[in-house]
Design an enzyme around this catalytic site. Structure first.
Site, PDB file in Angstrom:
ATOM      1  CD  GLU A 113      -2.876  -4.012  -2.312  1.00 54.94           C
ATOM      2  OE1 GLU A 113      -2.962  -2.820  -2.626  1.00 54.94           O
ATOM      3  OE2 GLU A 113      -1.775  -4.551  -2.037  1.00 54.94           O
ATOM      4  CG  HIS A 166      -4.303  -3.305  -7.565  1.00 55.61           C
ATOM      5  ND1 HIS A 166      -3.549  -2.180  -7.785  1.00 55.61           N
ATOM      6  CD2 HIS A 166      -3.934  -3.738  -6.327  1.00 55.61           C
ATOM      7  CE1 HIS A 166      -2.776  -1.929  -6.744  1.00 55.61           C
ATOM      8  NE2 HIS A 166      -2.992  -2.868  -5.838  1.00 55.61           N
ATOM      9  NE  ARG A 167       0.806  -2.372  -7.227  1.00 52.60           N
ATOM     10  CZ  ARG A 167       0.623  -1.310  -8.001  1.00 52.60           C
ATOM     11  NH1 ARG A 167       0.569  -1.455  -9.314  1.00 52.60           N
ATOM     12  NH2 ARG A 167       0.467  -0.115  -7.489  1.00 52.60           N
ATOM     13  CG  ASN A 207      -7.372  -4.744   0.925  1.00 51.73           C
ATOM     14  OD1 ASN A 207      -6.770  -4.593   1.992  1.00 51.73           O
ATOM     15  ND2 ASN A 207      -7.048  -5.681   0.059  1.00 51.73           N
ATOM     16  CE  LYS A 237      -5.320  -1.861  -3.107  1.00 55.73           C
ATOM     17  NZ  LYS A 237      -6.051  -1.299  -1.990  1.00 55.73           N
ATOM     18  CG  ASP A 249      -6.721   1.754  -2.605  1.00 55.74           C
ATOM     19  OD1 ASP A 249      -7.661   0.933  -2.697  1.00 55.74           O
ATOM     20  OD2 ASP A 249      -5.572   1.431  -2.266  1.00 55.74           O
ATOM     21  CG  ASP A 298       3.532  -2.048  -4.782  1.00 55.06           C
ATOM     22  OD1 ASP A 298       3.485  -3.018  -3.997  1.00 55.06           O
ATOM     23  OD2 ASP A 298       3.017  -0.949  -4.525  1.00 55.06           O
TER      24      ASP A 298
END
Length: 430
Positions: A346, A390-391, A96, A416, A49, A318
């Protein structure tokens, strides 16, 4: 597809120095580019990012020097809006990265030049209409190139006139963040009125703080996050050296690991005075039964008897994902409420989380804006799809803190925000 098998982890113990915050890194880069003077950013996050923001700034005429480890960046500020008329139409590919797409969309309207903002296929599914509507109210020239309300976009820089602007706050706080950061350079004073309930308010607190750090004042009327007044004619000023705080969202995985498996994990780079709202994740863990210790520049967690909670987590969307997986280790049914904006991240995180939690044996109720997680008696070994998110990869690594292994599909999607996440996890696993 690459897969990573995580064998059961009996215990975690140690210290993690957190990578820089994604939210702060991209905000700081943009403001440093617009500022008068030179800014030296330290503890910058090295991730996809951030790379997209850096590439876009370079293409738009900003000079910077990045250290070999990518964590220090010296940015020569323009002291004015972007002016790229001599370069012709610029195409800026932003992957993204919502923290690049939304703020750049607003900032590029301020100056002169013609831009195409594009990205990966998922970016074309992430809404931007509320921001575009607000910018058009202030005189911006923006065209949708495919579907209305979604990228890709064409922008002709004409300046922003300011005035009274309304923004829908109910989908993403990034729309307000983007407009706030550009408003000081509009021709007239700007009054931003929020329509609907503003989500993720702590992220707006980050924005207001970093704008102040770069010398710009915003009046958040009565501290209510409903009406903002920004005086025109303000110019960002380089603060000299700017330390990017560690990423509080990234801290959540390690703090949760300690709460689940013990001994203790100390994360450094954030603490009780952190500007990031996601430090409140530690309060949620504590409510579940974990032992939490706060310092000025660290948070430490150790194992407790975990019990289910029922909470509105709109303020930490998040980090709330980490709670959904931690719920596998808590007694009872955990309810995570008011997280509709998971659906426009995402990936559709409510759907993804529900689907993958069911694979490991959990009983799930997925609602429009909530999820309920009831753990099974024993977790199943499963291959977890990560949806290029990623999360999802980092959250589900916590399954290995049981006596059951877990397979993570496409583990490199963590690039990311946290490229060496799995190495860091291994370093504290016993």
């Amino acid at each position: 597809m690459e897969q990573l098998l995580l064998n059961p982890i009996a215990k975690v113990d140690g210290e993690i120095n957190l990578p820089g915050s994604k939210s702060l890194s991209n905000r700081a880069l943009l403001l440093a580019a617009l500022a008068k003077g030179t800014t030296t950013l330290t503890n910058l996050l090295d991730s996809d990012d951030i790379r997209h923001m850096l590439n876009a700034l370079k293409k738009s005429g900003v000079n910077y020097q990045l250290s070999s480890d990518k964590k220090k960046c010296v940015v020569e500020g323009l002291g004015r809006p972007f002016n790229t008329t001599e370069l012709g139409q610029l195409e800026l590919f932003l992957g993204n990265a919502g923290t690049a797409m939304r703020p750049l969309c607003a900032a590029l309207c301020l100056g002169q030049g013609e831009y195409i903002l594009t990205g990966e296929a998922r970016m074309f599914e992430r809404p931007i209409g509320s921001l575009v509507d607000a910018l058009q109210q202030a005189g911006a020239d923006i065209t949708y190139l495919k579907e209305k309300n979604y990228p890709p976009l064409k922008i002709k820089g004409t300046g922003l006139k300011g005035g009274v602007v309304q923004i829908d706050g109910s989908v993403s706080s990034q729309f307000l963040t983007a407009f706030l950061m550009s408003a000081p350079m509009a021709r007239e004073d700007t009054i931003i009125e929020i329509v609907g309930e503003l989500v993720s308010k702590p992220y707006i607190k980050i924005t207001l703080q970093i704008m102040q750090d770069f010398g710009v004042q915003v009046d958040n009327e009565n501290g209510a996050y409903q009406r903002f007044v920004i005086k025109a004619g303000q110019t960002y000023t380089a603060p000299g050296e700017y330390l990017v705080e560690g990423d509080a969202s990234s801290a959540s995985y390690f703090l949760a690991a300690a709460a689940i498996a013990g001994g203790s994990i100390k994360v450094t780079g954030i603490g009780k005075n952190s500007v990031q709202g996601d430090i409140q994740f530690a309060d949620v863990l504590e409510a579940m039964g974990a032992n939490i210790e706060w310092g000025d520049d660290y948070i430490k967690a150790s194992k407790g008897f975990l019990k289910a909670i029922d909470m509105d987590m709109n303020h930490i969307p998040d980090a709330a994902m980490t709670i959904a997986v931690t719920a596998l280790f808590a007694q009872g049914t955990t309810k995570i409420r008011n997280v509709y904006n998971w659906r426009v991240k995402e990936t559709d995180r409510l759907y993804a989380m529900a689907t993958e939690l069911r694979k490991v044996g959990a009983t799930i109720v997925e609602g429009h804006d909530f999820i309920e997680v009831t753990p099974p008696a024993k977790l199943n070994h499963a291959a977890i799809d990560t949806y290029d998110d990623h999360r999802m990869a980092m959250c589900f690594s916590l399954v290995a803190l049981s006596d059951t292994p877990v397979t993570i599909n496409d583990p490199k999607c963590t690039s990311k925000t946290f490229p060496d996440y799995f190495e860091k996890l291994a370093s504290v696993s016993l």
